[in-house]
Structures are given as structure tokens and as C-alpha cells.
Scaffold this active site. Structure first.
Site, short mmCIF file in Angstrom:
data_model
loop_
_atom_site.label_atom_id
_atom_site.label_comp_id
_atom_site.label_asym_id
_atom_site.label_seq_id
_atom_site.Cartn_x
_atom_site.Cartn_y
_atom_site.Cartn_z
CD GLU A 73 -2.97 -1.37 0.49
OE1 GLU A 73 -2.89 -0.84 -0.64
OE2 GLU A 73 -3.95 -1.99 0.89
CG HIS A 92 -4.44 0.75 5.89
ND1 HIS A 92 -5.80 0.96 5.85
CD2 HIS A 92 -4.24 -0.47 5.32
CE1 HIS A 92 -6.39 -0.08 5.27
NE2 HIS A 92 -5.46 -0.96 4.95
CG HIS A 94 -7.58 -4.34 7.57
ND1 HIS A 94 -7.12 -5.50 6.99
CD2 HIS A 94 -7.17 -3.33 6.76
CE1 HIS A 94 -6.45 -5.21 5.88
NE2 HIS A 94 -6.47 -3.90 5.72
CE1 TYR A 119 -10.20 15.08 24.65
CE2 TYR A 119 -8.26 14.14 23.59
CZ TYR A 119 -8.82 14.97 24.54
OH TYR A 119 -8.01 15.70 25.37
CG HIS A 160 -9.30 -2.00 2.57
ND1 HIS A 160 -8.46 -1.75 1.50
CD2 HIS A 160 -8.51 -2.52 3.53
CE1 HIS A 160 -7.23 -2.13 1.81
NE2 HIS A 160 -7.23 -2.60 3.03
#
Ligand code: 13P
Length: 210
Positions: A73, A92, A94, A119, A160
Site C-alpha cells: 500500500e 492504515h 482494518h 476527541y 476495507h
């Protein structure tokens, strides 16, 4: 911060995210900007068991110049760095609840997670656009992420998971954690009458902490 310190911090924070279930298996990737390039987690590595000496190193043009082969990625991270000169790190994940929101057919494509708590707004900002589905590792997603990231610190990749930037590595990790908690709250509150922060309250937060 020296490169050696940043390597150590990246390994520590990644292990902490893994230990708390923010990533499983070899999911997720993290990068941080250096003066002479970038550090990135290697492809197929577990965030729980990174080796500081084997992190991928990229030059300022994102070419691989050291360590193990970088995440597939790379372009997802590059999209953020090129769109945002203030981005010092990109995370990144999941993570479960953010990804669940990324799978909702009726999600608001500009703001899939509403401003429920201060927040979330302070760390993630006013907007978090949803990027249409692309296969993981598909470079075709770079232009879409780049365009969205010009006006957003984070995006949600449909089906994703989240991609979050921050000024520093710690900022980006904290933002990814706040995003996951806000995503969890959003799911807990689905179907309930919600009291969202008002636009004026969001403005006030961003002017103080944005
Ligand atoms: P990498 O192992 O190549 O970093 O890919 C993991 C991932 O999360 C894909 O989106």
C-alpha cells in the site's frame, strides 16, 4: 527525533495496536516521514512482531532503498504525504468498528461517522470521506485518496478500513484509536436518537485544538 528513535517508536506503537486488537494477522501498515525519506512497515508483516532494523526505508520519491520489501500500500501512504505537507505519519488499519462502518451501504460518503464526541473531532477533524472500493494493493486508488486527503486528515476505504494521518507518528496512532472508538459508538447508537455535537461546537473544538 532521530531515525533510530522513530524506528523504536514505530515498533512499540505497532505492537501496542496489535496487542489491543486494532489489527490482526498481517493486516494494517504504518509509515512515518524522515528528513531523507520514509519508514514503512514491510509487506505481510504483523504489527505485533516488527523488527526495527528490518523496517522498509523509502527515499523521498518513495523508492525502496533499505530493509524488507515495503507494504503493497505504498501508494496509499504516498497519496497522503503528497496531499498533506503537514502529514508526518500515516496509519492504515482494518480495525473492526471502523471497518464495519466502511461496509454500511447507507453510510454518508462525506461523514460516515458523525461528530458524537470531542476527541473524535479534535483528532480526526470535520470530514472523513469514504473512498469507493478498490482491491487492496491496487494503485488505482491513489488519485481518489490524494484528492480526498487534501481536505481531510483521514479517509475510510469502503469495505476495507481506515487510513489516518497525523503531524507525528503518535498523533496518527492516537487519531486511529479515536476513530475506532467513535466508530464503535456510532454502531452502538445506530437506531437510537442521537445528540450530535452541533456545527458551532465542532467549530469551537477545531479552533481550539484543530
Ligand atoms: P501489507 O502487508 O502489504 O502492508 O498489506 C496489508 C494491508 O493491510 C492491505 O491493506
Amino acid at each position: 527525533m532521530t531515525e533510530a528513535d522513530l524506528r523504536t517508536l514505530l515498533v512499540e506503537l505497532s505492537a501496542s495496536l496489535f496487542a489491543r486488537g486494532f489489527s490482526v494477522g498481517s493486516a494494517g501498515n504504518i509509515s512515518a516521514r524522515l528528513e531523507d525519506g520514509y519508514l514503512m512497515t514491510p509487506t505481510n508483516s504483523s504489527l505485533g512482531r516488527l523488527d526495527a532494523g528490518r523496517l522498509s526505508k523509502l527515499d523521498t520519491n518513495f523508492a525502496h532503498i533499505g530493509g524488507d520489501k515495503p507494504s503493497k500500500e505504498v501508494f496509499m501512504h504516498r497519496a497522503f504525504y503528497l496531499a498533506r505537507s503537514d502529514a508526518g505519519a500515516v496509519v492504515h488499519l482494518h480495525s473492526t468498528h471502523a471497518t464495519a462502518n466502511a461496509c454500511l451501504a447507507d453510510a454518508d460518503s462525506e461523514n460516515p461517522i458523525p461528530p458524537l464526541t470531542p476527541y473524535f473531532v479534535m483528532r480526526v477533524g470535520r470530514r472523513m470521506p469514504v473512498i469507493p472500493y478498490y482491491r487492496p494493493g491496487d494503485p488505482a486508488m491513489e488519485p481518489a485518496i490524494n484528492a480526498a486527503a487534501r481536505d481531510a486528515r483521514a479517509v475510510l476505504l469502503a469495505n476495507h478500513g481506515p487510513v489516518v494521518s497525523g503531524k507525528t507518528l503518535i498523533d496518527a496512532v492516537y487519531a486511529a484509536e479515536e476513530l475506532e472508538e467513535a466508530a464503535r459508538l456510532a454502531l452502538l447508537l445506530r437506531g437510537s436518537q442521537q445528540r450530535l455535537l452541533t456545527p458551532a461546537q465542532v467549530d469551537d473544538l477545531l479552533s481550539h485544538y484543530g
